[in-house]
Design a protein around this motif. Structure first.
Motif, PDB file in Angstrom:
ATOM      1  N   THR A  88       0.704  -1.277   0.006  1.00 14.29           N
ATOM      2  CA  THR A  88      -0.019  -0.028  -0.028  1.00 14.29           C
ATOM      3  C   THR A  88       0.916   1.259   0.193  1.00 14.29           C
ATOM      4  O   THR A  88       2.127   1.024   0.027  1.00 14.29           O
ATOM      5  CB  THR A  88      -1.006   0.111   1.393  1.00 14.29           C
ATOM      6  OG1 THR A  88      -0.021  -0.033   2.481  1.00 14.29           O
ATOM      7  CG2 THR A  88      -1.800  -1.075   1.294  1.00 14.29           C
ATOM      8  N   TYR A  94      -6.174   3.764  -3.634  1.00 22.33           N
ATOM      9  CA  TYR A  94      -7.467   3.482  -4.257  1.00 22.33           C
ATOM     10  C   TYR A  94      -7.902   4.580  -5.267  1.00 22.33           C
ATOM     11  O   TYR A  94      -7.480   5.662  -5.226  1.00 22.33           O
ATOM     12  CB  TYR A  94      -8.653   3.477  -3.054  1.00 22.33           C
ATOM     13  CG  TYR A  94      -8.652   4.816  -2.256  1.00 22.33           C
ATOM     14  CD1 TYR A  94      -9.765   5.408  -2.916  1.00 22.33           C
ATOM     15  CD2 TYR A  94      -7.976   5.128  -1.062  1.00 22.33           C
ATOM     16  CE1 TYR A  94      -9.911   6.486  -2.162  1.00 22.33           C
ATOM     17  CE2 TYR A  94      -8.112   5.911  -0.535  1.00 22.33           C
ATOM     18  CZ  TYR A  94      -9.056   6.933  -1.042  1.00 22.33           C
ATOM     19  OH  TYR A  94      -9.512   8.070  -0.260  1.00 22.33           O
ATOM     20  N   ASN A 103     -13.042  -1.206  -6.693  1.00 19.50           N
ATOM     21  CA  ASN A 103     -11.533  -0.899  -6.401  1.00 19.50           C
ATOM     22  C   ASN A 103     -10.913  -2.224  -6.006  1.00 19.50           C
ATOM     23  O   ASN A 103      -9.830  -2.565  -6.285  1.00 19.50           O
ATOM     24  CB  ASN A 103     -11.697  -0.076  -5.170  1.00 19.50           C
ATOM     25  CG  ASN A 103     -11.339   1.398  -5.481  1.00 19.50           C
ATOM     26  OD1 ASN A 103     -10.159   1.754  -5.734  1.00 19.50           O
ATOM     27  ND2 ASN A 103     -12.416   2.169  -5.418  1.00 19.50           N
ATOM     28  N   ALA A 141     -15.849   5.234  -3.241  1.00 19.95           N
ATOM     29  CA  ALA A 141     -14.716   5.043  -2.195  1.00 19.95           C
ATOM     30  C   ALA A 141     -14.424   6.474  -1.496  1.00 19.95           C
ATOM     31  O   ALA A 141     -14.264   6.618  -0.392  1.00 19.95           O
ATOM     32  CB  ALA A 141     -13.569   4.652  -2.936  1.00 19.95           C
ATOM     33  N   VAL A 152     -10.053   0.096   2.429  1.00 21.00           N
ATOM     34  CA  VAL A 152     -10.192  -0.213   1.134  1.00 21.00           C
ATOM     35  C   VAL A 152      -8.765  -0.163   0.526  1.00 21.00           C
ATOM     36  O   VAL A 152      -8.523  -1.318  -0.187  1.00 21.00           O
ATOM     37  CB  VAL A 152     -10.972   1.000   0.219  1.00 21.00           C
ATOM     38  CG1 VAL A 152     -10.823   0.623  -0.993  1.00 21.00           C
ATOM     39  CG2 VAL A 152     -12.472   1.094   0.606  1.00 21.00           C
ATOM     40  N   SER A 153      -7.932   0.524   1.054  1.00 21.27           N
ATOM     41  CA  SER A 153      -6.470   0.460   0.306  1.00 21.27           C
ATOM     42  C   SER A 153      -5.884  -0.905   0.569  1.00 21.27           C
ATOM     43  O   SER A 153      -5.175  -1.550  -0.056  1.00 21.27           O
ATOM     44  CB  SER A 153      -5.661   1.642   0.976  1.00 21.27           C
ATOM     45  OG  SER A 153      -6.113   2.792   0.179  1.00 21.27           O
ATOM     46  N   ILE A 156      -7.590  -3.858  -1.557  1.00 21.85           N
ATOM     47  CA  ILE A 156      -7.080  -3.868  -2.835  1.00 21.85           C
ATOM     48  C   ILE A 156      -5.783  -4.818  -2.777  1.00 21.85           C
ATOM     49  O   ILE A 156      -5.646  -5.791  -3.536  1.00 21.85           O
ATOM     50  CB  ILE A 156      -6.741  -2.653  -3.432  1.00 21.85           C
ATOM     51  CG1 ILE A 156      -8.024  -1.754  -3.588  1.00 21.85           C
ATOM     52  CG2 ILE A 156      -6.138  -2.631  -4.795  1.00 21.85           C
ATOM     53  CD1 ILE A 156      -7.890  -0.299  -4.024  1.00 21.85           C
TER      54      ILE A 156
END
Length: 248
Positions: A88, A94, A103, A141, A152-153, A156
């Motif tokens: 990340t 994202y 995403n 997002a 969310v990051s 992914i």
């Protein structure tokens, strides 16, 4: 995690210079399978440069990088990530105008080659459930609170089910409850999926609670490597970074 576990990543004499500035100098780092390794240090210590070196975003001036037993010195980020190392970024990774579902779906594209759309969607939904994002799958997002955007990051990156997950300050801006939730999620990655994690983070309480070992950088050099207890009580680390209030 035991000392007998395989070494997933090793750097030998890894060095990066920017003109006359030595950002990382002679770094010898090992990450073992199944551990959570913390990378800490003051601002400007070389943490971000180290992250960029091991993920292929910048090339070393000298030294070598071995990932999963393969010499990856100078290889591209895409090549390294396809081997099973994902990362990340400090300020989020994202696409702001896309839904949470889309995403996470992006995270599956290259790593589920040949999979059907239904198989990819199953991975998306499984990943969302692990991170508590199921109620937000159809949300844009950027409309989510900051804490959920950070998840969310992570989602992914974790959608690939990486062998080595590298997290760059995932707790930045989170409140105490959100920090606890995120740390529980990271623990579940290791417990339920056997994930190995490299964690760059300024939240020392979190680092000390979740990491098996900690590497301390100072002025681009490796100051100390040890257990949280060893690092917390090390006089050099206290002087350079932690301060006396962290002493054991």
């Amino acid at each position: 995690m035991t000392g007998e576990n395989a070494i997933l990543l090793r750097t030998t004499g890894l060095t990066r210079k920017f003109g006359g500035l030595v950002a990382v100098a002679d770094l010898n780092l090992e990450i073992r399978e199944g551990e959570v390794l913390g990378l800490i240090g003051p601002n400007g210590a070389g943490k971000s440069t180290t992250f960029n070196l091991i993920s292929g975003f910048i090339k070393p001036s000298s030294g070598s990088l071995e990932v999963f037993g393969r010499d990856c010195t100078g290889l591209s980020p895409t090549t390294i990530s396809r081997l099973g190392l994902t990362r990340t970024f400090q300020h989020g990774s994202y696409l702001r105008t896309m839904t949470v579902r889309d995403n996470i779906l992006i995270g599956t594209v290259h790593w589920l080659a040949g999979a059907s759309s239904s198989q990819r969607m199953k991975r998306v939904e499984e990943t969302a459930a692990i991170l508590g994002l199921t109620p937000h799958l159809e949300s844009i997002a950027s409309s989510l609170p900051h804490g959920l955007q950070r998840l969310v990051s992570i989602a992914i990156a974790f959608a690939t089910r990486p062998k080595l997950l590298c997290l760059d300050e995932p707790l930045t801006g989170l409140n105490q409850t959100e920090v606890g939730t995120t740390l529980n999620i990271l623990q579940s990655f290791r417990r339920d999926f056997g994930s190995t994690i490299l964690l760059v983070e300024h939240n020392m309480k979190a680092v000390m609670s979740v990491c098996d070992r900690i590497v301390v950088l100072h002025h681009g050099r490796q100051l100390v490597t040890g257990t949280p207890a060893e690092v917390r009580s090390n006089k050099q680390v206290i002087t350079a970074y932690l301060g006396s209030n962290h002493a054991a």
